[in-house]
Design a protein around this motif. Sequence first.
Motif, mmCIF file in Angstrom:
data_model
loop_
_atom_site.group_PDB
_atom_site.id
_atom_site.type_symbol
_atom_site.label_atom_id
_atom_site.label_comp_id
_atom_site.label_asym_id
_atom_site.label_seq_id
_atom_site.Cartn_x
_atom_site.Cartn_y
_atom_site.Cartn_z
ATOM 1 N N GLY A 148 0.783 -1.227 0.000
ATOM 2 C CA GLY A 148 0.000 0.000 0.000
ATOM 3 C C GLY A 148 0.815 1.276 0.000
ATOM 4 N N VAL A 149 2.111 1.179 -0.210
ATOM 5 C CA VAL A 149 2.991 2.345 -0.215
ATOM 6 C C VAL A 149 3.020 2.939 -1.620
ATOM 7 C CG1 VAL A 149 5.397 3.081 0.078
ATOM 8 C CG2 VAL A 149 4.353 1.502 1.710
ATOM 9 N N ARG A 150 2.877 4.256 -1.714
ATOM 10 C CA ARG A 150 2.842 4.973 -2.993
ATOM 11 C C ARG A 150 1.797 4.356 -3.931
ATOM 12 N NH1 ARG A 150 8.149 8.304 -3.811
ATOM 13 N NH2 ARG A 150 6.862 9.084 -5.493
ATOM 14 N N ASN A 151 0.628 4.164 -3.384
ATOM 15 C CA ASN A 151 -0.409 3.423 -4.085
ATOM 16 C C ASN A 151 -1.303 4.315 -4.945
ATOM 17 O OD1 ASN A 151 -2.069 1.419 -4.987
ATOM 18 N ND2 ASN A 151 -2.897 0.891 -2.985
ATOM 19 N N SER A 152 -0.725 4.992 -5.891
ATOM 20 C CA SER A 152 -1.522 5.760 -6.849
ATOM 21 C C SER A 152 -2.144 4.835 -7.899
ATOM 22 C CB SER A 152 -0.646 6.816 -7.541
ATOM 23 O OG SER A 152 0.406 6.188 -8.235
ATOM 24 N N GLY A 210 16.744 3.786 11.840
ATOM 25 C CA GLY A 210 16.181 4.915 12.559
ATOM 26 C C GLY A 210 14.874 4.616 13.258
ATOM 27 N N GLY A 211 14.407 3.368 13.161
ATOM 28 C CA GLY A 211 13.178 2.991 13.847
ATOM 29 C C GLY A 211 11.978 3.782 13.356
ATOM 30 N N PRO A 212 10.940 3.859 14.180
ATOM 31 C CA PRO A 212 9.700 4.502 13.740
ATOM 32 C C PRO A 212 9.845 6.000 13.452
ATOM 33 C CG PRO A 212 9.548 3.812 16.044
ATOM 34 C CD PRO A 212 10.835 3.287 15.499
ATOM 35 N N GLN A 213 10.876 6.642 13.994
ATOM 36 C CA GLN A 213 11.074 8.071 13.743
ATOM 37 C C GLN A 213 11.492 8.356 12.305
ATOM 38 O OE1 GLN A 213 12.701 6.342 16.159
ATOM 39 N NE2 GLN A 213 11.672 7.037 18.006
ATOM 40 N N ASP A 214 12.221 7.438 11.688
ATOM 41 C CA ASP A 214 12.775 7.682 10.358
ATOM 42 C C ASP A 214 12.219 6.754 9.274
ATOM 43 O OD1 ASP A 214 14.400 9.725 11.327
ATOM 44 O OD2 ASP A 214 15.989 8.328 11.863
ATOM 45 N N THR A 215 11.245 5.939 9.608
ATOM 46 C CA THR A 215 10.665 5.026 8.628
ATOM 47 C C THR A 215 9.150 5.208 8.608
ATOM 48 O OG1 THR A 215 10.400 3.236 10.234
ATOM 49 C CG2 THR A 215 12.483 3.303 9.012
ATOM 50 N N HIS A 216 8.508 4.608 7.615
ATOM 51 C CA HIS A 216 7.049 4.631 7.549
ATOM 52 C C HIS A 216 6.559 3.358 6.876
ATOM 53 C CE1 HIS A 216 6.752 5.518 3.170
ATOM 54 N NE2 HIS A 216 7.923 6.086 3.375
ATOM 55 N N GLY A 217 5.274 3.100 6.988
ATOM 56 C CA GLY A 217 4.674 1.957 6.309
ATOM 57 C C GLY A 217 5.111 0.598 6.826
ATOM 58 N N THR A 218 5.635 0.534 8.038
ATOM 59 C CA THR A 218 6.109 -0.740 8.579
ATOM 60 C C THR A 218 4.964 -1.743 8.629
ATOM 61 O OG1 THR A 218 7.745 0.444 9.895
ATOM 62 C CG2 THR A 218 7.261 -1.835 10.544
ATOM 63 N N THR A 219 5.229 -2.928 8.085
ATOM 64 C CA THR A 219 4.204 -3.966 8.051
ATOM 65 C C THR A 219 4.847 -5.331 7.892
ATOM 66 O OG1 THR A 219 2.016 -4.483 7.135
ATOM 67 C CG2 THR A 219 3.755 -3.922 5.547
ATOM 68 N N TRP A 220 4.039 -6.357 7.946
ATOM 69 C CA TRP A 220 4.523 -7.725 7.783
ATOM 70 C C TRP A 220 3.425 -8.571 7.160
ATOM 71 C CZ3 TRP A 220 1.919 -11.592 10.365
ATOM 72 C CH2 TRP A 220 1.070 -11.167 11.388
ATOM 73 N N ILE A 221 3.848 -9.691 6.588
ATOM 74 C CA ILE A 221 2.909 -10.630 5.973
ATOM 75 C C ILE A 221 3.504 -12.037 6.060
ATOM 76 C CG2 ILE A 221 3.813 -10.254 3.632
ATOM 77 C CD1 ILE A 221 0.820 -10.536 2.693
ATOM 78 N N SER A 222 2.652 -13.001 6.361
ATOM 79 C CA SER A 222 3.115 -14.389 6.483
ATOM 80 C C SER A 222 3.114 -15.070 5.115
ATOM 81 C CB SER A 222 2.206 -15.166 7.441
ATOM 82 O OG SER A 222 0.934 -15.378 6.853
ATOM 83 N N TRP A 223 3.835 -16.175 5.044
ATOM 84 C CA TRP A 223 3.818 -16.958 3.811
ATOM 85 C C TRP A 223 2.415 -17.520 3.579
ATOM 86 C CZ3 TRP A 223 5.902 -17.081 -0.582
ATOM 87 C CH2 TRP A 223 5.632 -18.136 -1.469
ATOM 88 N N THR A 224 1.707 -17.870 4.631
ATOM 89 C CA THR A 224 0.334 -18.355 4.485
ATOM 90 C C THR A 224 -0.520 -17.332 3.748
ATOM 91 O OG1 THR A 224 0.508 -19.675 6.503
ATOM 92 C CG2 THR A 224 -1.712 -19.134 5.759
ATOM 93 N N GLU A 225 -0.419 -16.076 4.138
ATOM 94 C CA GLU A 225 -1.188 -15.011 3.489
ATOM 95 C C GLU A 225 -0.759 -14.804 2.045
ATOM 96 O OE1 GLU A 225 -2.174 -11.728 6.783
ATOM 97 O OE2 GLU A 225 -0.054 -12.331 6.712
ATOM 98 N N LEU A 226 0.536 -14.824 1.806
ATOM 99 C CA LEU A 226 1.033 -14.637 0.436
ATOM 100 C C LEU A 226 0.591 -15.776 -0.472
ATOM 101 C CD1 LEU A 226 4.559 -13.294 1.277
ATOM 102 C CD2 LEU A 226 2.862 -12.111 -0.130
ATOM 103 N N ALA A 227 0.658 -16.994 0.036
ATOM 104 C CA ALA A 227 0.268 -18.151 -0.770
ATOM 105 C C ALA A 227 -1.227 -18.140 -1.084
ATOM 106 C CB ALA A 227 0.657 -19.439 -0.048
#
Length: 150
Positions: free
Chosen positions: A50-54, A82-99
């Motif tokens: 969902g990052v830069r999702n034009s 830089g952790g949450p101060q210098d990053t954005h859009g932090t997320t994760w996804i499992s292989w189960t979800e991807l499959a």
Amino acid sequence: MSTDVSGMIECRPLARIFGEDDEDAVWHAAIDLFLLNTGNAYDALACLFGVRNSYGFRPLSQDRGLPEGASNGLRAAFAAWGGPQDTHGTTWISWTELAAADWNETDSSGTRSRSTVAGPGTHWAPVWDVMRTLAELHGADNVRLVVWFD
């Protein structure tokens, strides 16, 4: 200004053997995305995270933050960026979800599919290969991709 993806694949090798609730079934950093040359194609980042999702993709995973029980290696890598101060859009996804994802689903224009922008034959294929292999060894629920953006 460009947007770059960083992150890591993690797995829980002992969860399949002892169960997910066992004290030894902890997450381990498996491989840094930097080593798999994912690039920063914005259509792929949009459809996956969902990052830069034009493009109007329905992201597979968006803004979940760091996952519970993140490995020490992942936490160190995230802190180094830089952790949450210098990053954005932090997320994760499992292989189960991807499959289970619909890789034929398209963006809002109907011209780009998930498979076309982030499937086999794209820069993301090595990531999926590593995750698939780890899932075969340790179970699909015990493999996940964690990403963040700068």
